[in-house]
Design a protein around this motif. Structure first.
Motif, PDB file in Angstrom:
ATOM      1  N   MET A 235       0.821  -1.222   0.000  1.00  0.00           N
ATOM      2  CA  MET A 235       0.000   0.000   0.000  1.00  0.00           C
ATOM      3  C   MET A 235       0.848   1.262   0.000  1.00  0.00           C
ATOM      4  O   MET A 235       0.339   2.367   0.196  1.00  0.00           O
ATOM      5  N   GLN A 236       2.139   1.120  -0.219  1.00  0.00           N
ATOM      6  CA  GLN A 236       3.039   2.269  -0.216  1.00  0.00           C
ATOM      7  C   GLN A 236       3.103   2.956  -1.581  1.00  0.00           C
ATOM      8  O   GLN A 236       3.589   4.080  -1.701  1.00  0.00           O
ATOM      9  N   MET A 237       2.606   2.307  -2.612  1.00  0.00           N
ATOM     10  CA  MET A 237       2.698   2.851  -3.966  1.00  0.00           C
ATOM     11  C   MET A 237       2.007   4.218  -4.046  1.00  0.00           C
ATOM     12  O   MET A 237       0.873   4.379  -3.584  1.00  0.00           O
ATOM     13  N   PRO A 238       2.680   5.223  -4.626  1.00  0.00           N
ATOM     14  CA  PRO A 238       2.067   6.561  -4.696  1.00  0.00           C
ATOM     15  C   PRO A 238       1.219   6.728  -5.947  1.00  0.00           C
ATOM     16  O   PRO A 238       1.469   6.116  -6.984  1.00  0.00           O
ATOM     17  N   PHE A 239       0.206   7.573  -5.837  1.00  0.00           N
ATOM     18  CA  PHE A 239      -0.606   7.967  -6.986  1.00  0.00           C
ATOM     19  C   PHE A 239      -1.088   9.390  -6.761  1.00  0.00           C
ATOM     20  O   PHE A 239      -1.778   9.677  -5.777  1.00  0.00           O
ATOM     21  N   ASP A 240      -0.704  10.286  -7.644  1.00  0.00           N
ATOM     22  CA  ASP A 240      -1.092  11.698  -7.565  1.00  0.00           C
ATOM     23  C   ASP A 240      -0.758  12.296  -6.197  1.00  0.00           C
ATOM     24  O   ASP A 240      -1.532  13.056  -5.621  1.00  0.00           O
ATOM     25  N   GLY A 241       0.405  11.940  -5.662  1.00  0.00           N
ATOM     26  CA  GLY A 241       0.871  12.524  -4.411  1.00  0.00           C
ATOM     27  C   GLY A 241       0.492  11.743  -3.170  1.00  0.00           C
ATOM     28  O   GLY A 241       1.148  11.851  -2.142  1.00  0.00           O
ATOM     29  N   LYS A 348     -15.484 -18.110   4.462  1.00  0.00           N
ATOM     30  CA  LYS A 348     -16.377 -19.173   4.936  1.00  0.00           C
ATOM     31  C   LYS A 348     -17.358 -18.661   5.981  1.00  0.00           C
ATOM     32  O   LYS A 348     -18.500 -19.140   6.059  1.00  0.00           O
ATOM     33  N   SER A 349     -16.912 -17.725   6.797  1.00  0.00           N
ATOM     34  CA  SER A 349     -17.753 -17.247   7.894  1.00  0.00           C
ATOM     35  C   SER A 349     -18.341 -15.869   7.642  1.00  0.00           C
ATOM     36  O   SER A 349     -19.295 -15.466   8.304  1.00  0.00           O
ATOM     37  N   HIS A 350     -17.775 -15.123   6.691  1.00  0.00           N
ATOM     38  CA  HIS A 350     -18.207 -13.750   6.454  1.00  0.00           C
ATOM     39  C   HIS A 350     -18.315 -13.496   4.958  1.00  0.00           C
ATOM     40  O   HIS A 350     -17.812 -14.282   4.141  1.00  0.00           O
ATOM     41  N   LEU A 351     -18.989 -12.407   4.617  1.00  0.00           N
ATOM     42  CA  LEU A 351     -19.040 -11.969   3.223  1.00  0.00           C
ATOM     43  C   LEU A 351     -17.837 -11.063   2.993  1.00  0.00           C
ATOM     44  O   LEU A 351     -17.757  -9.965   3.550  1.00  0.00           O
ATOM     45  N   LEU A 352     -16.894 -11.529   2.195  1.00  0.00           N
ATOM     46  CA  LEU A 352     -15.622 -10.829   2.003  1.00  0.00           C
ATOM     47  C   LEU A 352     -15.605 -10.124   0.647  1.00  0.00           C
ATOM     48  O   LEU A 352     -15.914 -10.737  -0.379  1.00  0.00           O
ATOM     49  N   VAL A 353     -15.227  -8.843   0.665  1.00  0.00           N
ATOM     50  CA  VAL A 353     -15.034  -8.057  -0.551  1.00  0.00           C
ATOM     51  C   VAL A 353     -13.588  -7.567  -0.544  1.00  0.00           C
ATOM     52  O   VAL A 353     -13.182  -6.838   0.373  1.00  0.00           O
ATOM     53  N   VAL A 354     -12.807  -7.976  -1.534  1.00  0.00           N
ATOM     54  CA  VAL A 354     -11.419  -7.553  -1.642  1.00  0.00           C
ATOM     55  C   VAL A 354     -11.346  -6.373  -2.606  1.00  0.00           C
ATOM     56  O   VAL A 354     -11.745  -6.491  -3.770  1.00  0.00           O
ATOM     57  N   VAL A 355     -10.855  -5.247  -2.124  1.00  0.00           N
ATOM     58  CA  VAL A 355     -10.709  -4.048  -2.941  1.00  0.00           C
ATOM     59  C   VAL A 355      -9.227  -3.889  -3.257  1.00  0.00           C
ATOM     60  O   VAL A 355      -8.403  -3.760  -2.352  1.00  0.00           O
ATOM     61  N   PHE A 356      -8.886  -3.929  -4.545  1.00  0.00           N
ATOM     62  CA  PHE A 356      -7.489  -3.723  -4.936  1.00  0.00           C
ATOM     63  C   PHE A 356      -7.435  -2.788  -6.139  1.00  0.00           C
ATOM     64  O   PHE A 356      -8.460  -2.440  -6.733  1.00  0.00           O
ATOM     65  N   PHE A 357      -6.231  -2.372  -6.505  1.00  0.00           N
ATOM     66  CA  PHE A 357      -6.055  -1.234  -7.397  1.00  0.00           C
ATOM     67  C   PHE A 357      -5.453  -1.644  -8.732  1.00  0.00           C
ATOM     68  O   PHE A 357      -4.543  -2.473  -8.795  1.00  0.00           O
ATOM     69  N   SER A 358      -5.950  -1.022  -9.789  1.00  0.00           N
ATOM     70  CA  SER A 358      -5.302  -1.157 -11.086  1.00  0.00           C
ATOM     71  C   SER A 358      -4.187  -0.115 -11.181  1.00  0.00           C
ATOM     72  O   SER A 358      -4.329   1.003 -10.681  1.00  0.00           O
ATOM     73  N   THR A 406     -10.306  -1.265  -9.002  1.00  0.00           N
ATOM     74  CA  THR A 406     -10.617   0.141  -9.220  1.00  0.00           C
ATOM     75  C   THR A 406      -9.360   0.966  -9.381  1.00  0.00           C
ATOM     76  O   THR A 406      -8.270   0.567  -8.954  1.00  0.00           O
ATOM     77  N   GLN A 407      -9.535   2.122  -9.989  1.00  0.00           N
ATOM     78  CA  GLN A 407      -8.462   3.109 -10.037  1.00  0.00           C
ATOM     79  C   GLN A 407      -8.490   3.916  -8.740  1.00  0.00           C
ATOM     80  O   GLN A 407      -9.561   4.116  -8.156  1.00  0.00           O
ATOM     81  N   PRO A 408      -7.347   4.398  -8.265  1.00  0.00           N
ATOM     82  CA  PRO A 408      -7.332   5.102  -6.975  1.00  0.00           C
ATOM     83  C   PRO A 408      -8.306   6.274  -6.896  1.00  0.00           C
ATOM     84  O   PRO A 408      -8.947   6.482  -5.866  1.00  0.00           O
ATOM     85  N   GLU A 409      -8.455   7.037  -7.997  1.00  0.00           N
ATOM     86  CA  GLU A 409      -9.335   8.205  -7.932  1.00  0.00           C
ATOM     87  C   GLU A 409     -10.815   7.817  -7.870  1.00  0.00           C
ATOM     88  O   GLU A 409     -11.660   8.627  -7.467  1.00  0.00           O
ATOM     89  N   ASN A 410     -11.143   6.564  -8.256  1.00  0.00           N
ATOM     90  CA  ASN A 410     -12.535   6.102  -8.226  1.00  0.00           C
ATOM     91  C   ASN A 410     -12.810   5.171  -7.050  1.00  0.00           C
ATOM     92  O   ASN A 410     -13.891   4.575  -6.979  1.00  0.00           O
ATOM     93  N   LEU A 411     -11.864   5.059  -6.139  1.00  0.00           N
ATOM     94  CA  LEU A 411     -11.976   4.082  -5.058  1.00  0.00           C
ATOM     95  C   LEU A 411     -13.224   4.303  -4.211  1.00  0.00           C
ATOM     96  O   LEU A 411     -14.006   3.376  -3.968  1.00  0.00           O
TER      97      LEU A 411
END
Length: 428
Positions: A235-241, A348-358, A406-411
């Motif tokens: 999560m250290q990758m920079p985008f637009d500052g 298995k126990s929860h509804l999991l949504v993984v959010v990651f970046f293009s 998603t793209q960072p600006e649309n997160l």
């Protein structure tokens, strides 16, 4: 003017008659200089200035700063404003030049866009004042060592609040939410009006009232939603500052507000080597302030994230089935496969949504016209990385894990839509 006098003295060696005239010009200049000093320093309080900022700055947004100046002189003045902006902005050429009429108060504004959370210290607000003669300027200094904290992007709360609460994001051309079926929480029986779904007719109530009656349902409430923020090195990758971590923190703040407005319980936690910065899911009036302060205090050294520790912590502390929105980033299938057993265990126990970046930086390489073998090689590698992101989303889907690529600006927008879609489909 001084250079002109020097030139005149040089000419006086050739034309001696100019010598006395040059000294007369020097006397006139000196007289006006003394006069300028007197009119600028005759009054103790020539001007008053104040820097007006919000109590806290919003990270990643343009924050307005206003400088208010009151002119107590009886003549028009020229001012040069040099504000000592916090070092985090690395602004070394700040200067504003304005003219202020006699006894006039003027407000001058500029914007600051912080890119990291923390304390921002302003130095002196320096105002250099010149009279119409403009031979000298007098410096006034105000507001030394003013501290303004920078919090996660609270400005976005106002932007998405009403849109998400009304469940009408699609009206703004953002994204249409597909509604499937009904949620199961019954609200009331009401008379049928044109446009109601005929499938909700209540035949028993219709027989009793001798008029068409329909069942009305509402979204299920008081469901627990946790936002888990990966604060590891991915999560250290920079985008637009801003780093991806700060984008995730900003999105978490806005989404928490939407969740609470939808009468659900919002909670957060962050993890890397261990799980910390925890706020348990509740629906209290003070929950948003608690979440805001916790997000502000998230610190990290961007270690390698330990997903096994995350799995054990969720298994131990979250007993009720909940929606868990995990903010992280996977660049390769190998990176996903190392963590996939733990993600499957959570799902298995929860509804999991993984959010990651293009990686939007690759778009410039992909869309660039290629002329050399090296550029073709770079383009193929960039397309491979972009394709691998889509493979990661498909791999998660195979195991019943929802994903948001998603793209960072649309997160923020995409995560709100995913939450509203899950609510609309009643799959939690």
């Amino acid at each position: 003017m001084l250079l002109g006098i020097i030139g005149m003295f040089v000419c006086a060696f050739i034309f001696p008659n100019l010598y006395n005239a040059v000294w007369f010009v020097v006397l006139i200049l000196f007289t006006f200089l003394v006069l300028d000093i007197l009119i600028l320093y005759a009054t103790k309080t020539g001007i008053e200035a104040e820097r007006i900022t919000a109590e806290k700055l919003s990270n990643g947004d343009l924050n307005p700063v206003t400088i208010s100046i009151k002119n107590y002189y009886t003549f028009k003045i020229s001012v040069k404003i040099i504000d000592e902006i916090p070092f985090q902005f690395q602004v070394r050429d700040f200067k504003i030049v304005k003219t202020i009429k006699a006894s006039e108060q003027k407000e001058i504004g500029y914007d600051l866009r912080p890119t990291e959370r923390g304390e921002y210290y302003f130095g002196y607000l320096n105002v250099y004042v010149s009279s119409p003669l403009k031979l000298i300027s007098r410096r006034f200094s105000f507001d030394k060592d003013k501290m303004v904290p920078t919090y996660p992007s609270y400005m976005q709360l106002r932007k998405y609040d009403l849109l998400a609460f009304s469940n009408n994001l699609y009206q703004y051309g953002i994204k249409k939410i597909r509604r499937i079926g009904h949620t199961m929480e019954f609200e009331q029986i009401k008379e049928y009006v044109q446009g109601d779904d005929l499938r909700t007719l209540n035949w028993k109530a219709t027989a009793k009232k001798s008029s068409l009656m329909v069942n009305q349902f509402q979204d299920e409430k008081s469901q627990s939603v946790y936002m888990a923020i990966d604060k590891g090195r991915v999560m250290q990758m920079p985008f637009d500052g801003l780093s991806l971590l700060d984008y995730a923190i900003n999105s978490t703040l806005v989404l928490s507000n939407v969740i609470l407005k939808k009468q659900d319980k919002a909670g957060i936690f962050a993890f890397s080597k261990k799980v910390e910065n925890r706020v348990f899911a509740e629906k209290r009036s003070s929950q948003m302030q608690k979440i805001l302060e916790t997000l502000y205090n998230i610190k990290t050294d961007f270690f390698e994230s330990d997903y096994s520790r995350l799995y054990v912590d969720i298994k131990k502390n979250i007993n009720q089935r909940s929606l868990i929105i995990l903010y992280t980033n996977f660049e390769t299938m190998d990176g996903l496969n190392r963590q996939l057993p733990y993600l499957k265990g959570i799902a298995k126990s929860h509804l999991l949504v993984v959010v990651f970046f293009s990686n939007t930086e690759l778009n410039s390489i992909i869309n660039k016209k290629t002329d050399t073998i090296q550029e073709i090689y770079d383009k193929v590698i960039a397309e491979k990385f972009m394709f691998e992101k889509r493979l990661i989303a498909n791999e998660l889907k195979k195991y019943g894990i929802y994903s948001v690529l998603t793209q960072p600006e649309n997160l923020t927008l995409d995560t709100i839509n995913k939450y509203l879609e899950i609510k609309a489909r009643g799959i939690l």
